[in-house]
Design an enzyme around this catalytic site. Structure first.
Site, short mmCIF file in Angstrom:
data_model
loop_
_atom_site.label_atom_id
_atom_site.label_comp_id
_atom_site.label_asym_id
_atom_site.label_seq_id
_atom_site.Cartn_x
_atom_site.Cartn_y
_atom_site.Cartn_z
N CYS A 165 0.83 -1.29 0.09
CA CYS A 165 0.00 -0.14 -0.10
C CYS A 165 1.06 1.28 -0.01
O CYS A 165 0.28 2.64 -0.40
CB CYS A 165 -0.97 -0.13 1.16
N HIS A 208 -3.55 6.97 1.84
CA HIS A 208 -3.99 5.77 1.58
C HIS A 208 -5.44 5.30 1.95
O HIS A 208 -5.54 5.60 2.90
CB HIS A 208 -2.93 4.68 1.94
N ASN A 264 -10.03 -0.45 -0.75
CA ASN A 264 -8.68 -0.65 -0.73
C ASN A 264 -7.84 -1.07 -1.98
O ASN A 264 -8.14 -2.20 -2.28
CB ASN A 264 -7.75 -1.41 0.58
O1 UT7 Z 1 -3.78 -0.91 3.71
C1 UT7 Z 1 -2.87 -2.49 4.07
C2 UT7 Z 1 -3.07 -2.20 5.58
N1 UT7 Z 1 -4.28 -2.72 6.03
C3 UT7 Z 1 -5.09 -2.00 6.98
O2 UT7 Z 1 -4.73 -0.82 7.31
C4 UT7 Z 1 -6.13 -2.65 7.46
C5 UT7 Z 1 -5.97 -2.48 9.05
N2 UT7 Z 1 -6.98 -3.04 9.74
C6 UT7 Z 1 -8.33 -2.78 9.56
O3 UT7 Z 1 -8.81 -1.81 9.13
C7 UT7 Z 1 -9.28 -3.43 10.68
O4 UT7 Z 1 -8.55 -4.15 11.72
C8 UT7 Z 1 -10.29 -4.63 10.05
C9 UT7 Z 1 -11.23 -3.45 9.17
C10 UT7 Z 1 -9.46 -5.52 9.19
C11 UT7 Z 1 -11.21 -5.17 10.99
O5 UT7 Z 1 -11.59 -4.25 11.86
P1 UT7 Z 1 -11.69 -4.30 13.49
O6 UT7 Z 1 -12.36 -3.21 14.01
O7 UT7 Z 1 -9.97 -4.32 13.90
O8 UT7 Z 1 -12.49 -5.82 13.75
P2 UT7 Z 1 -11.72 -6.80 14.65
O9 UT7 Z 1 -10.69 -7.81 13.75
O10 UT7 Z 1 -11.33 -6.68 15.96
O11 UT7 Z 1 -12.92 -7.77 14.70
C12 UT7 Z 1 -14.16 -7.63 15.50
C13 UT7 Z 1 -15.25 -8.41 15.52
C14 UT7 Z 1 -14.86 -9.93 15.35
O12 UT7 Z 1 -15.77 -10.66 16.09
P3 UT7 Z 1 -15.66 -11.10 17.73
O13 UT7 Z 1 -14.61 -11.83 17.71
O14 UT7 Z 1 -15.54 -9.75 18.33
O15 UT7 Z 1 -17.00 -11.68 17.96
C15 UT7 Z 1 -14.61 -10.39 14.13
O16 UT7 Z 1 -14.88 -11.61 13.66
O17 UT7 Z 1 -15.65 -8.35 14.13
C16 UT7 Z 1 -15.82 -9.50 13.47
N3 UT7 Z 1 -15.71 -9.34 11.92
C17 UT7 Z 1 -16.74 -9.24 11.20
N4 UT7 Z 1 -18.06 -9.14 11.52
C18 UT7 Z 1 -18.74 -8.71 10.41
C19 UT7 Z 1 -14.46 -9.28 11.42
N5 UT7 Z 1 -14.77 -9.06 10.09
C20 UT7 Z 1 -16.14 -8.91 9.74
C21 UT7 Z 1 -17.00 -8.62 8.76
N6 UT7 Z 1 -18.50 -8.64 9.11
N7 UT7 Z 1 -16.64 -8.40 7.52
#
Ligand code: UT7
Length: 332
Positions: A116, A256, A286
């Site tokens: 990225c 980005h 992205n």
């Molecule tokens: O550009 C390259 C670099 N990449 C990035 O900059 C991405 C950086 N990371 C992020 O943007 C975020 O971490 C994500 C968008 C990938 C995830 O968001 P988050 O707020 O960090 O969510 P999380 O991983 O902490 O997950 C929270 C909950 C989990 O459920 P439990 O364990 O709390 O029950 C996940 O299983 O959300 C769940 N979850 C979803 N629920 C509905 C994860 N993905 C989804 C989804 N829909 N698509």
């Protein structure tokens, strides 16, 4: 003696037609429009669906538009650098394939792998060739067909990414315009949190790697989020401090587009009003190396000659960087 700088003199882009909406994604994995909008800020992303098409096809369209807009014959291009993590094939370089497809022959081209941060790293690299006086016209293209490495059964990664390509032309100037400075950093330890496990020399493709779904993006979202929020803002603020720029001096932040929360956090640390921040993540998601030039293309009409612009990115590697430039032209 007046210093020669590299200035962007045009932008081109290509977006595939197919729109993968949150509603369609919700039928593929256990997710919802509400979750994706709240946690990421994406409404839809473009997907390259045409059989036999790849990253170079999108990039070639972006470059063709760029050449047309800037009225530049392909024969005048000295160098083309392509930032991508989804090359058409491991070798040869996708840049070579793009050059061939647009009719750039007898020049130099190569790929840059910085995920990225690819566009910023490549722009900084291309700048050297212009500043040194070696080259007069260099194309930097950011292109990724992320759909080719995304597991559409994995709800933690499939909502995030889209396909696109965008390109800029760099030329020399002795006016007070163009790329002024950049700060680029890497931390190889970050590789553990975001990578593709198989398909390289460490784990060549096999029936086992396919069965284990190791040819897709692997991401530990929270670890990447934490690093992105702090690192992207750190370098953006650092480049402002280095040039004594206050938020009033900055016309635009071009970040980005990985997550709206990361963009907002960066703007807040820079003390920037949200209306000075280019955001199109809701439309395209992205697109990895393409996000920043795609923003420049999308918002080109807003840009005025002399505008102070900060680019900022964070990505796999880990890689991150910021770049300070003065915009080169008014759009007709
Ligand atoms: O550009 C390259 C670099 N990449 C990035 O900059 C991405 C950086 N990371 C992020 O943007 C975020 O971490 C994500 C968008 C990938 C995830 O968001 P988050 O707020 O960090 O969510 P999380 O991983 O902490 O997950 C929270 C909950 C989990 O459920 P439990 O364990 O709390 O029950 C996940 O299983 O959300 C769940 N979850 C979803 N629920 C509905 C994860 N993905 C989804 C989804 N829909 N698509």
């Amino acid at each position: 003696m007046t210093k020669t700088r590299a200035v962007i003199t045009g932008v081109g882009a290509y977006l595939p037609e197919y729109r993968l909406t949150n509603d369609e994604l919700s039928k593929m994995v256990d997710t919802s429009d509400e979750w994706i909008m709240k946690r990421i800020g994406i409404k839809e992303r473009r997907i390259l669906k045409e059989e036999g098409k790849a990253t170079s096809d999108m990039a070639a369209e972006a470059v063709k538009e760029l050449l047309k807009k800037t009225d530049t014959p392909p024969s005048e291009i000295d160098l083309l650098i392509c930032a991508t993590i989804t090359p058409d094939m491991p070798f040869p370089a996708t840049a070579n394939i793009i050059a061939d497809k647009v009719g750039i022959h007898n020049s130099w081209s190569f790929d840059m792998n910085a995920a990225c941060s690819g566009f910023i790293f490549t722009l900084a690299t291309a700048t050297q060739f212009i500043e040194s006086g070696r080259y007069k016209k260099v194309i930097v293209v950011g292109a990724d067909m992320m759909s080719s490495i995304i597991n559409y059964n994995d709800r933690t990664t499939c909502p995030l990414f889209g396909d696109a390509a965008a390109a800029v032309l760099l030329e020399p100037t002795t006016e007070d315009l163009g790329i002024v400075d950049y700060i680029n950093r890497v931390d190889g330890l970050g590789r553990h949190h975001l990578h593709m496990k198989a398909g390289g020399s460490l784990l060549p493709a096999s029936t086992e790697t396919i069965k284990n779904e190791q040819h897709f993006v692997y991401q530990e979202g929270q670890a990447v989020f934490k690093a992105a929020v702090s690192s992207m803002a750190d370098v953006a603020v650092e480049i402002m401090d280095r040039h004594n720029l206050s938020s009033d001096d900055i016309a635009w932040l071009v970040p980005h587009q990985a997550n709206l929360r990361i963009i907002d956090a960066t703007a807040r640390r820079m003390n920037l009003n949200p209306d000075k921040v280019f955001v199109n993540i809701q439309k395209y998601g992205n697109t990895t190396a393409a996000t920043i030039p795609l923003c420049l293309w999308d918002f080109e009409k807003k840009l005025k000659k002399g505008d102070n612009i900060i680019l900022a990115a964070f990505g796999a590697g880990f890689t991150w960087g910021s770049l300070y430039l003065k915009w080169g032209y008014n759009t007709k």
